[in-house]
Design an enzyme around this catalytic site. Structure first.
Site, short mmCIF file in Angstrom:
data_model
loop_
_atom_site.label_atom_id
_atom_site.label_comp_id
_atom_site.label_asym_id
_atom_site.label_seq_id
_atom_site.Cartn_x
_atom_site.Cartn_y
_atom_site.Cartn_z
N ASP A 86 -27.20 12.92 19.02
CA ASP A 86 -28.20 13.30 18.05
C ASP A 86 -28.20 12.16 17.03
OD1 ASP A 86 -29.95 15.50 17.79
OD2 ASP A 86 -28.73 16.42 16.21
N CYS A 144 -28.87 21.98 22.28
CA CYS A 144 -29.11 20.79 23.09
C CYS A 144 -28.70 20.95 24.55
CB CYS A 144 -28.45 19.58 22.45
SG CYS A 144 -29.35 19.11 20.96
N HIS A 165 -30.41 11.13 13.89
CA HIS A 165 -31.55 11.41 13.01
C HIS A 165 -31.70 10.42 11.87
CE1 HIS A 165 -32.12 15.19 15.04
NE2 HIS A 165 -30.93 15.66 14.69
N LYS A 225 -31.33 10.46 20.64
CA LYS A 225 -32.52 11.29 20.49
C LYS A 225 -32.60 11.80 19.05
CE LYS A 225 -29.90 15.28 21.89
NZ LYS A 225 -29.76 15.89 20.57
N HIS A 251 -27.47 16.44 9.39
CA HIS A 251 -26.37 16.17 10.33
C HIS A 251 -26.74 14.98 11.20
CE1 HIS A 251 -29.27 18.65 12.50
NE2 HIS A 251 -28.91 17.95 13.56
N ASP A 284 -23.97 15.36 23.01
CA ASP A 284 -23.76 15.42 21.54
C ASP A 284 -22.34 15.76 21.08
OD1 ASP A 284 -26.44 14.98 21.73
OD2 ASP A 284 -27.09 16.75 20.62
C1 VGL Z 1 -28.21 20.30 17.98
C2 VGL Z 1 -28.83 21.66 16.24
C3 VGL Z 1 -29.49 20.61 15.65
C4 VGL Z 1 -27.45 20.17 19.26
C5 VGL Z 1 -28.89 19.25 17.41
O1 VGL Z 1 -27.02 19.04 19.59
O2 VGL Z 1 -27.26 21.19 19.94
N1 VGL Z 1 -28.21 21.52 17.40
N2 VGL Z 1 -29.52 19.42 16.24
ZN ZN Z 2 -30.10 17.61 15.27
#
Ligand code: VGL
Ligand code: ZN
Length: 193
Positions: A56, A143, A58, A99, A75, A14
Site C-alpha cells: 500500500d 486487500c 499512498h 498500489k 497509513h 501488504d
Molecule cells: C488495506 C485498509 C486500507 C489493506 C489498505 O491492505 O488491506 N486496508 N488500506
Molecule cells: Zn490503504
C-alpha cells in the site's frame, strides 16, 4: 509444497509496518504470520516460482483517508516507516508492486498495483506464465479479499492460505465473511501449504 504446479506464484499482500501491531492501522496478529510467510517465500523461491509482494503506497492526501472523505486514518504514506515492509519479512528476490498512489482511489486490490517500471500486476503474471496464485498477507477483509476476487475475475486460480492471513475486523466476523465470499467466488481455502 506437495502440489505446486509450474504455473504457480506466491502473492504476499501488504506486510507493512502500518498494518502490524503498533502501526497506524495495526491488524491484530498481523506480525504473527510473518515467520509462516517467510517459510512460504523460501519454498516458492526454492522452486524458482515467482514471489510478488504488494505494498500500500499512498500520497499524503488521498480520498482513502478519513480527513479527505475516506474510511481510514493515514497509513502507508510513501517514504514513511509505516509504509516499509515489516523488518522481519524476508522478501529475498520478490517483485515489489505498489498500489494506492492515485489520490482519488482506494485501490484495495493488488491487481491495481504496478512494479517499478509501471507494469501492472496482471501483465506481470501473464508474462511469467502464472495461472494460479497463492495469497497470504494483510488484511483478509480488504486487500486480500479484493486481490482474490480480482484474480478470479481475471481468470486466475486462487488459493488463500488461511494460516498466513489476518484481518482488520472493523465489524467482528468481517474476516470470516470475506473468506466465505472468496470461496463462493471460486477461491480454494487451505489451512496451510
Ligand atoms: C488495506 C485498509 C486500507 C489493506 C489498505 O491492505 O488491506 N486496508 N488500506
Ligand atoms: Zn490503504
Amino acid at each position: 509444497m506437495p502440489d505446486a504446479a509450474e504455473k504457480d506464484a506466491l502473492v504476499v499482500v501488504d506486510l507493512q509496518n502500518d498494518f502490524c501491531p503498533g502501526g497506524a492501522l495495526g491488524v491484530a496478529g498481523g506480525d504473527k504470520i510473518i515467520p509462516i510467510v517467510n517459510d512460504y517465500i523460501k519454498k516458492f523461491a526454492a522452486r524458482g516460482l515467482p514471489v510478488i509482494a504488494t505494498r500500500d503506497w499512498h500520497p499524503e492526501k488521498t480520498r482513502h483517508f478519513a480527513e479527505y472523505g475516506g474510511a481510514w486514518p493515514p497509513h502507508c504514506v510513501q517514504g514513511t516507516r509505516g509504509a516499509e515492509f515489516h523488518p522481519e519479512l524476508r522478501l529475498e528476490g520478490a517483485i515489489v508492486v505498489s498500489k494506492g498512489m492515485d489520490p482519488s482511489e482506494d485501490s484495495y486490490s493488488g491487481f491495481e498495483a504496478c512494479d517499478a517500471e509501471g507494469t501492472p500486476l496482471p501483465e506481470l503474471l501473464r508474462r511469467l506464465g502464472v495461472e494460479r496464485i497463492f495469497i497470504v498477507g494483510l488484511a483478509t477483509d480488504y486487500c486480500v479479499r479484493h486481490t482474490a476476487l480480482d484474480a478470479l475475475r481475471r481468470g486466475f486460480k486462487v488459493v488463500v492460505l488461511k494460516n498466513a492471513v489476518a484481518g482488520v475486523n472493523l465489524k467482528p466476523g468481517d474476516s470470516e465473511e470475506a473468506l466465505a465470499e472468496m470461496a463462493r467466488a471460486g477461491a480454494e481455502l487451505r489451512e496451510s501449504l
